[in-house]
Design a protein around this motif. Sequence first.
Motif, PDB file in Angstrom:
ATOM      1  N   UNK A  11       0.672  -1.049   0.681  1.00  0.00           N
ATOM      2  CA  UNK A  11      -0.319   0.027  -0.026  1.00  0.00           C
ATOM      3  C   UNK A  11       0.768   1.678  -0.447  1.00  0.00           C
ATOM      4  N   UNK A  12       0.556   2.435  -0.250  1.00  0.00           N
ATOM      5  CA  UNK A  12       1.148   3.212  -0.631  1.00  0.00           C
ATOM      6  C   UNK A  12       1.756   3.965   0.800  1.00  0.00           C
ATOM      7  N   UNK A  13       1.062   3.509   1.544  1.00  0.00           N
ATOM      8  CA  UNK A  13       1.100   4.482   2.860  1.00  0.00           C
ATOM      9  C   UNK A  13       2.819   3.718   3.695  1.00  0.00           C
ATOM     10  N   UNK A  14       2.975   1.982   3.325  1.00  0.00           N
ATOM     11  CA  UNK A  14       3.741   1.289   3.597  1.00  0.00           C
ATOM     12  C   UNK A  14       5.220   1.791   1.989  1.00  0.00           C
ATOM     13  N   UNK A  15       4.782   2.362   1.035  1.00  0.00           N
ATOM     14  CA  UNK A  15       6.050   3.006   0.319  1.00  0.00           C
ATOM     15  C   UNK A  15       6.243   4.223   0.809  1.00  0.00           C
ATOM     16  N   UNK A  16       6.058   4.937   1.929  1.00  0.00           N
ATOM     17  CA  UNK A  16       5.595   6.123   1.986  1.00  0.00           C
ATOM     18  C   UNK A  16       6.653   5.592   3.353  1.00  0.00           C
ATOM     19  N   UNK A  17       7.012   4.341   4.030  1.00  0.00           N
ATOM     20  CA  UNK A  17       7.405   4.795   5.081  1.00  0.00           C
ATOM     21  C   UNK A  17       8.423   4.123   4.989  1.00  0.00           C
ATOM     22  N   UNK A  18       8.843   3.379   3.849  1.00  0.00           N
ATOM     23  CA  UNK A  18       9.432   2.741   3.657  1.00  0.00           C
ATOM     24  C   UNK A  18      11.353   3.956   3.060  1.00  0.00           C
ATOM     25  N   UNK A  19      10.196   4.223   2.264  1.00  0.00           N
ATOM     26  CA  UNK A  19      10.943   6.262   1.703  1.00  0.00           C
ATOM     27  C   UNK A  19      12.019   6.934   3.045  1.00  0.00           C
ATOM     28  N   UNK A  20      11.022   6.475   3.817  1.00  0.00           N
ATOM     29  CA  UNK A  20      11.145   7.713   5.364  1.00  0.00           C
ATOM     30  C   UNK A  20      12.400   7.290   5.988  1.00  0.00           C
ATOM     31  N   UNK A  21      11.643   5.501   5.810  1.00  0.00           N
ATOM     32  CA  UNK A  21      13.759   4.294   6.766  1.00  0.00           C
ATOM     33  C   UNK A  21      14.583   4.980   5.767  1.00  0.00           C
ATOM     34  N   UNK A  22      14.340   4.148   4.826  1.00  0.00           N
ATOM     35  CA  UNK A  22      15.429   4.497   3.639  1.00  0.00           C
ATOM     36  C   UNK A  22      16.034   5.956   3.710  1.00  0.00           C
ATOM     37  N   UNK A  23      15.680   7.003   3.040  1.00  0.00           N
ATOM     38  CA  UNK A  23      15.550   8.404   3.067  1.00  0.00           C
ATOM     39  C   UNK A  23      16.520   7.989   1.186  1.00  0.00           C
ATOM     40  N   UNK A  37      13.261   7.688 -11.324  1.00  0.00           N
ATOM     41  CA  UNK A  37      14.408   8.444 -11.390  1.00  0.00           C
ATOM     42  C   UNK A  37      15.433   7.149 -11.513  1.00  0.00           C
ATOM     43  N   UNK A  38      16.735   7.398 -11.850  1.00  0.00           N
ATOM     44  CA  UNK A  38      17.719   6.666 -11.703  1.00  0.00           C
ATOM     45  C   UNK A  38      19.097   6.638 -10.502  1.00  0.00           C
ATOM     46  N   UNK A  39      18.609   8.674 -10.037  1.00  0.00           N
ATOM     47  CA  UNK A  39      19.448   9.268  -8.873  1.00  0.00           C
ATOM     48  C   UNK A  39      19.547   8.491  -8.245  1.00  0.00           C
ATOM     49  N   UNK A  40      20.385   7.700  -7.206  1.00  0.00           N
ATOM     50  CA  UNK A  40      20.350   7.107  -5.835  1.00  0.00           C
ATOM     51  C   UNK A  40      21.218   8.035  -4.978  1.00  0.00           C
ATOM     52  N   UNK A  41      20.578   8.523  -3.608  1.00  0.00           N
ATOM     53  CA  UNK A  41      21.069   8.953  -2.879  1.00  0.00           C
ATOM     54  C   UNK A  41      22.461   8.515  -2.380  1.00  0.00           C
ATOM     55  N   UNK A  42      23.358   9.663  -1.947  1.00  0.00           N
ATOM     56  CA  UNK A  42      24.350   9.540  -1.408  1.00  0.00           C
ATOM     57  C   UNK A  42      23.628   8.746   0.456  1.00  0.00           C
ATOM     58  N   UNK A  43      24.119   7.379   0.613  1.00  0.00           N
ATOM     59  CA  UNK A  43      24.429   7.076   1.639  1.00  0.00           C
ATOM     60  C   UNK A  43      24.574   7.623   3.095  1.00  0.00           C
ATOM     61  N   UNK A  44      24.658   8.286   3.834  1.00  0.00           N
ATOM     62  CA  UNK A  44      25.904   8.726   5.172  1.00  0.00           C
ATOM     63  C   UNK A  44      26.293   7.563   5.623  1.00  0.00           C
ATOM     64  N   UNK A  45      28.021   7.467   5.961  1.00  0.00           N
ATOM     65  CA  UNK A  45      29.203   6.800   6.464  1.00  0.00           C
ATOM     66  C   UNK A  45      29.050   6.565   8.201  1.00  0.00           C
ATOM     67  N   UNK A  46      28.516   6.391   8.624  1.00  0.00           N
ATOM     68  CA  UNK A  46      29.234   5.859  10.298  1.00  0.00           C
ATOM     69  C   UNK A  46      30.507   6.845  10.625  1.00  0.00           C
ATOM     70  N   UNK A  47      30.358   7.031  11.542  1.00  0.00           N
ATOM     71  CA  UNK A  47      31.495   7.883  12.023  1.00  0.00           C
ATOM     72  C   UNK A  47      32.836   6.658  11.685  1.00  0.00           C
ATOM     73  N   UNK A  48      32.169   5.675  12.068  1.00  0.00           N
ATOM     74  CA  UNK A  48      33.054   4.678  11.957  1.00  0.00           C
ATOM     75  C   UNK A  48      33.420   4.242  11.106  1.00  0.00           C
ATOM     76  N   UNK A  49      33.422   4.004   9.648  1.00  0.00           N
ATOM     77  CA  UNK A  49      33.152   4.232   7.963  1.00  0.00           C
ATOM     78  C   UNK A  49      33.930   5.397   7.631  1.00  0.00           C
ATOM     79  N   UNK A  50      34.101   6.643   8.526  1.00  0.00           N
ATOM     80  CA  UNK A  50      34.464   7.577   7.604  1.00  0.00           C
ATOM     81  C   UNK A  50      35.716   7.029   8.733  1.00  0.00           C
TER      82      UNK A  50
END
Length: 112
Positions: A41-53, A63-76
């Motif tokens: 359902x649309x509400x689940x898709x919206x929640x998934x987008x909120x969760x994943x950014x 669209x084909x552009x994936x937003x960058x996934x932020x690195x954790x402090x440890x990954x940085x």
Amino acid sequence: MLPRMKFIRRGLHLSQEQTAAHLHISRQAYGAYERGERKPPAVLLAAFCDLTGVSLDYLLEREDILPPIPLTAGEEELLRIYRALDDNGQEYILRQIEYEEHLCKYFQKKES
């Protein structure tokens, strides 16, 4: 079917169980959405987008552009250390990672 759901989830190192818990649904229901057996359902898709950014347009392949996934402090910190190494040091690290992955696969096969 929403093939990007699995791609996005795995890119964030989330299991189906973790994702389903965040969305307040069962793992089985989430798996059915990811495999395209059920239409979310649309509400689940919206929640998934909120969760994943990610945007709904990206999730729905509009669209084909994936937003960058932020690195954790440890990954940085790991990235900073890796970049400070010379070519030989970076190559050594990559070989060690490949070796560790090989060992993990070997022992996983042995256990099953």
